[in-house]
Design a protein around this motif. Structure first.
Motif, PDB file in Angstrom:
ATOM      1  N   VAL A   1       0.833  -1.204   0.000  1.00 49.02           N
ATOM      2  CA  VAL A   1       0.000   0.000   0.000  1.00 49.02           C
ATOM      3  C   VAL A   1       0.867   1.252   0.000  1.00 49.02           C
ATOM      4  O   VAL A   1       0.571   2.236  -0.662  1.00 49.02           O
ATOM      5  N   ASP A   2       1.979   1.202   0.743  1.00 49.24           N
ATOM      6  CA  ASP A   2       2.895   2.343   0.768  1.00 49.24           C
ATOM      7  C   ASP A   2       3.725   2.446  -0.506  1.00 49.24           C
ATOM      8  O   ASP A   2       4.145   3.536  -0.896  1.00 49.24           O
ATOM      9  N   LEU A   3       3.983   1.302  -1.152  1.00 47.93           N
ATOM     10  CA  LEU A   3       4.807   1.306  -2.354  1.00 47.93           C
ATOM     11  C   LEU A   3       4.023   1.726  -3.596  1.00 47.93           C
ATOM     12  O   LEU A   3       4.596   2.258  -4.543  1.00 47.93           O
ATOM     13  N   LEU A   4       2.715   1.465  -3.621  1.00 47.04           N
ATOM     14  CA  LEU A   4       1.920   1.871  -4.774  1.00 47.04           C
ATOM     15  C   LEU A   4       1.918   3.390  -4.888  1.00 47.04           C
ATOM     16  O   LEU A   4       1.649   4.084  -3.897  1.00 47.04           O
ATOM     17  N   PRO A   5       2.228   3.937  -6.051  1.00 46.46           N
ATOM     18  CA  PRO A   5       2.312   5.399  -6.187  1.00 46.46           C
ATOM     19  C   PRO A   5       0.926   6.029  -6.130  1.00 46.46           C
ATOM     20  O   PRO A   5      -0.065   5.398  -6.500  1.00 46.46           O
ATOM     21  N   PRO A   6       0.836   7.272  -5.642  1.00 46.38           N
ATOM     22  CA  PRO A   6      -0.464   7.956  -5.680  1.00 46.38           C
ATOM     23  C   PRO A   6      -0.872   8.235  -7.113  1.00 46.38           C
ATOM     24  O   PRO A   6      -0.025   8.301  -8.018  1.00 46.38           O
ATOM     25  N   THR A   7      -2.153   8.343  -7.361  1.00 48.89           N
ATOM     26  CA  THR A   7      -2.635   8.585  -8.709  1.00 48.89           C
ATOM     27  C   THR A   7      -2.077   9.909  -9.231  1.00 48.89           C
ATOM     28  O   THR A   7      -1.956  10.876  -8.486  1.00 48.89           O
ATOM     29  N   LEU A   8      -1.754   9.959 -10.515  1.00 45.89           N
ATOM     30  CA  LEU A   8      -1.154  11.145 -11.109  1.00 45.89           C
ATOM     31  C   LEU A   8      -2.086  12.350 -10.965  1.00 45.89           C
ATOM     32  O   LEU A   8      -1.655  13.460 -10.665  1.00 45.89           O
ATOM     33  N   GLU A   9      -3.374  12.135 -11.182  1.00 43.15           N
ATOM     34  CA  GLU A   9      -4.321  13.252 -11.145  1.00 43.15           C
ATOM     35  C   GLU A   9      -4.457  13.851  -9.740  1.00 43.15           C
ATOM     36  O   GLU A   9      -4.878  14.980  -9.576  1.00 43.15           O
ATOM     37  N   SER A  10      -4.090  13.055  -8.709  1.00 47.57           N
ATOM     38  CA  SER A  10      -4.184  13.575  -7.339  1.00 47.57           C
ATOM     39  C   SER A  10      -2.995  14.450  -6.990  1.00 47.57           C
ATOM     40  O   SER A  10      -2.986  15.065  -5.937  1.00 47.57           O
TER      41      SER A  10
END
Length: 225
Positions: A216-225
């Motif tokens: 969960v920490d490794l998944l990048p935040p969505t670009l649009e966010s």
């Protein structure tokens, strides 16, 4: 509010834009920027990136062991989960608010990290020019189920007797533009080569894959966010 929140939690968790109903598979609809880069890439490969690097090793028998290379590639994948994600365009998810035709990223926790890394790792003996020419003008290397690709080539075989342990190599790391840019591809390549050339034994490198990771920490935040 409490009832509504707990119901949602039971059906689908949201992690910085990524959603999951089982804490193993995560999905994220492509944003407008990602979609704009995805469409031409999915149709004819426009926007696919590559980075070429040439390097010489002093100890090819140890550093360039195929298992060590696969380990380093798997670790690089684990640090950048989008490299081992997929794009799904037609999947019947009752929990998904997206339409069947809307593309979205799909990430599943790896069952066998080395095996999955090996599926997009190729060893070759082509020179730099041919590697690049084939990538640019040949059949598309990347596709929705393989969003990263690594080629390690020994280059043209030498006609001279090689009585040293040195080796000259070409590296081609490939990824589509809709998951990153040139800077991120440079970063991934730098991390891969750093791991490969490190003093750590292959056994120690393997321990990095065995350790539990907080995806969960490794998944990048969505670009649009």
């Amino acid at each position: 509010m409490t009832t509504s929140a707990s119901t949602k939690q039971g059906q689908e968790d949201d992690f910085r834009g990524w959603r999951s109903h089982n804490r193993r598979d995560y999905f994220w609809p492509l944003g407008e920027s990602e979609y704009a880069h995805y469409i031409p890439a999915s149709q004819n490969g426009l926007g696919d990136m590559f980075l070429h690097a040439s390097f010489t090793t002093k100890s090819k028998s140890i550093i360039m062991d195929p298992l060590r290379i696969a380990l380093c590639w798997a670790i690089t994948h684990s640090r950048h989960p989008l490299l081992m994600s997929k794009v799904i365009r037609n999947c019947n998810l009752n929990i998904s608010p997206t339409s069947k035709e809307e593309p979205y990223f799909w990430f599943s926790l790896p069952k066998d990290a080395i095996k999955e890394a090996n599926s997009c790792l190729v060893f070759d003996n082509l020179p730099k020019e041919e590697l690049i020419l084939n990538y640019l003008n040949g059949p598309r290397t990347l596709f929705d189920k393989h969003m990263s690709y690594l080629v390690i080539s020994t280059g043209s075989p030498s006609t001279e007797a090689d009585d040293t342990d040195k080796g000259d190599y070409n590296l081609l790391m490939c990824a589509p533009h809709f998951i990153g840019d040139g800077a991120s591809l440079h970063q991934c390549t730098h991390e891969f080569i750093t791991l490969l050339a490190s003093a750590q034994s292959s056994q120690k490198l393997k321990q990095k894959l065995i350790q539990p990771l907080n995806w969960v920490d490794l998944l990048p935040p969505t670009l649009e966010s």
